[in-house]
Design a protein around this motif. Structure first.
Motif, PDB file in Angstrom:
ATOM      1  N   ALA A  33      30.373   3.740 -50.905  1.00  0.00           N
ATOM      2  CA  ALA A  33      30.875   3.466 -49.554  1.00  0.00           C
ATOM      3  C   ALA A  33      30.425   2.084 -49.081  1.00  0.00           C
ATOM      4  O   ALA A  33      31.210   1.349 -48.449  1.00  0.00           O
ATOM      5  CB  ALA A  33      30.393   4.541 -48.587  1.00  0.00           C
ATOM      6  N   GLY A  34      29.195   1.720 -49.388  1.00  0.00           N
ATOM      7  CA  GLY A  34      28.708   0.392 -49.012  1.00  0.00           C
ATOM      8  C   GLY A  34      29.487  -0.717 -49.688  1.00  0.00           C
ATOM      9  O   GLY A  34      29.820  -1.728 -49.060  1.00  0.00           O
ATOM     10  N   CYS A  35      29.780  -0.544 -50.967  1.00  0.00           N
ATOM     11  CA  CYS A  35      30.547  -1.564 -51.691  1.00  0.00           C
ATOM     12  C   CYS A  35      31.955  -1.696 -51.130  1.00  0.00           C
ATOM     13  O   CYS A  35      32.457  -2.817 -50.962  1.00  0.00           O
ATOM     14  CB  CYS A  35      30.592  -1.231 -53.179  1.00  0.00           C
ATOM     15  SG  CYS A  35      29.017  -1.512 -54.019  1.00  0.00           S
ATOM     16  N   PHE A  36      32.602  -0.570 -50.844  1.00  0.00           N
ATOM     17  CA  PHE A  36      33.944  -0.659 -50.281  1.00  0.00           C
ATOM     18  C   PHE A  36      33.916  -1.186 -48.844  1.00  0.00           C
ATOM     19  O   PHE A  36      34.850  -1.857 -48.399  1.00  0.00           O
ATOM     20  CB  PHE A  36      34.672   0.679 -50.388  1.00  0.00           C
ATOM     21  CG  PHE A  36      35.201   0.915 -51.768  1.00  0.00           C
ATOM     22  CD1 PHE A  36      36.371   0.304 -52.184  1.00  0.00           C
ATOM     23  CD2 PHE A  36      34.518   1.728 -52.654  1.00  0.00           C
ATOM     24  CE1 PHE A  36      36.858   0.498 -53.464  1.00  0.00           C
ATOM     25  CE2 PHE A  36      34.992   1.932 -53.932  1.00  0.00           C
ATOM     26  CZ  PHE A  36      36.169   1.309 -54.343  1.00  0.00           C
ATOM     27  N   GLY A  37      32.840  -0.907 -48.114  1.00  0.00           N
ATOM     28  CA  GLY A  37      32.676  -1.492 -46.782  1.00  0.00           C
ATOM     29  C   GLY A  37      32.505  -3.002 -46.846  1.00  0.00           C
ATOM     30  O   GLY A  37      33.080  -3.747 -46.045  1.00  0.00           O
ATOM     31  N   MET A  38      31.728  -3.448 -47.828  1.00  0.00           N
ATOM     32  CA  MET A  38      31.548  -4.894 -48.010  1.00  0.00           C
ATOM     33  C   MET A  38      32.871  -5.547 -48.426  1.00  0.00           C
ATOM     34  O   MET A  38      33.164  -6.670 -48.023  1.00  0.00           O
ATOM     35  CB  MET A  38      30.468  -5.164 -49.057  1.00  0.00           C
ATOM     36  CG  MET A  38      29.076  -4.743 -48.622  1.00  0.00           C
ATOM     37  SD  MET A  38      28.471  -5.687 -47.233  1.00  0.00           S
ATOM     38  CE  MET A  38      28.098  -7.228 -48.032  1.00  0.00           C
ATOM     39  N   ALA A  39      33.656  -4.833 -49.238  1.00  0.00           N
ATOM     40  CA  ALA A  39      34.965  -5.369 -49.645  1.00  0.00           C
ATOM     41  C   ALA A  39      35.869  -5.539 -48.428  1.00  0.00           C
ATOM     42  O   ALA A  39      36.555  -6.564 -48.293  1.00  0.00           O
ATOM     43  CB  ALA A  39      35.610  -4.449 -50.671  1.00  0.00           C
ATOM     44  N   TYR A  40      35.864  -4.561 -47.538  1.00  0.00           N
ATOM     45  CA  TYR A  40      36.689  -4.651 -46.320  1.00  0.00           C
ATOM     46  C   TYR A  40      36.231  -5.826 -45.454  1.00  0.00           C
ATOM     47  O   TYR A  40      37.049  -6.588 -44.932  1.00  0.00           O
ATOM     48  CB  TYR A  40      36.617  -3.346 -45.524  1.00  0.00           C
ATOM     49  CG  TYR A  40      37.346  -3.418 -44.223  1.00  0.00           C
ATOM     50  CD1 TYR A  40      38.737  -3.397 -44.168  1.00  0.00           C
ATOM     51  CD2 TYR A  40      36.644  -3.555 -43.033  1.00  0.00           C
ATOM     52  CE1 TYR A  40      39.409  -3.497 -42.965  1.00  0.00           C
ATOM     53  CE2 TYR A  40      37.303  -3.661 -41.822  1.00  0.00           C
ATOM     54  CZ  TYR A  40      38.685  -3.627 -41.788  1.00  0.00           C
ATOM     55  OH  TYR A  40      39.344  -3.741 -40.588  1.00  0.00           O
ATOM     56  N   TRP A  41      34.910  -5.966 -45.330  1.00  0.00           N
ATOM     57  CA  TRP A  41      34.362  -7.066 -44.534  1.00  0.00           C
ATOM     58  C   TRP A  41      34.776  -8.406 -45.128  1.00  0.00           C
ATOM     59  O   TRP A  41      35.189  -9.313 -44.412  1.00  0.00           O
ATOM     60  CB  TRP A  41      32.839  -6.945 -44.464  1.00  0.00           C
ATOM     61  CG  TRP A  41      32.162  -8.117 -43.840  1.00  0.00           C
ATOM     62  CD1 TRP A  41      32.298  -8.563 -42.565  1.00  0.00           C
ATOM     63  CD2 TRP A  41      31.247  -8.995 -44.479  1.00  0.00           C
ATOM     64  NE1 TRP A  41      31.509  -9.665 -42.362  1.00  0.00           N
ATOM     65  CE2 TRP A  41      30.847  -9.948 -43.525  1.00  0.00           C
ATOM     66  CE3 TRP A  41      30.701  -9.059 -45.753  1.00  0.00           C
ATOM     67  CZ2 TRP A  41      29.951 -10.956 -43.816  1.00  0.00           C
ATOM     68  CZ3 TRP A  41      29.803 -10.060 -46.038  1.00  0.00           C
ATOM     69  CH2 TRP A  41      29.436 -10.998 -45.079  1.00  0.00           C
TER      70      TRP A  41
END
Length: 109
Positions: free
Chosen positions: A21-29
């Motif tokens: 979830a953190g990696c996909f959150g960073m991708a969105y950011w």
């Protein structure tokens, strides 16, 4: 399946979900920054999901290895291990000891 609900496995499950979830959150950011004009963020916006997928792949591999062990299958590779080249000491005859021109070690293939 009860083996996957031990404290160690629950920690692995939670860690995998948090990291993914953190990696996909960073991708969105990074994606939103890239849309604002940051060219460097374009690369990161595609890189972060790959990190998240790597975490999922590692988790799947761990689950598969545990299932194989429980069935009594070997988790060792059938291929022989890679052998590093041997290092042998050779005396230096043409240069004094501790000279940079003298190599006291050589690799044997």
């Amino acid at each position: 399946m009860a083996r996957f609900f031990t404290p160690g496995w629950v920690l692995r499950h939670v860690l995998m979900v948090v990291v993914t979830a953190g990696c996909f959150g960073m991708a969105y950011w990074q994606w939103t920054r890239a849309l604002e004009g940051s060219m460097l963020s374009w690369g990161y916006s595609f890189q972060w999901p790959l990190f998240g997928l790597a975490a999922v792949a590692l988790w799947v591999r761990e689950v598969q290895m545990t299932l194989r062990e429980s069935r009594g299958e070997s988790v060792q590779s059938e291929e022989p291990p890679l052998v590093s080249p041997s290092i042998v000491e050779t005396p230096c005859r043409s240069a004094p000891p501790r000279s940079s021109a003298c190599s006291s070690r050589r690799l044997i293939p």
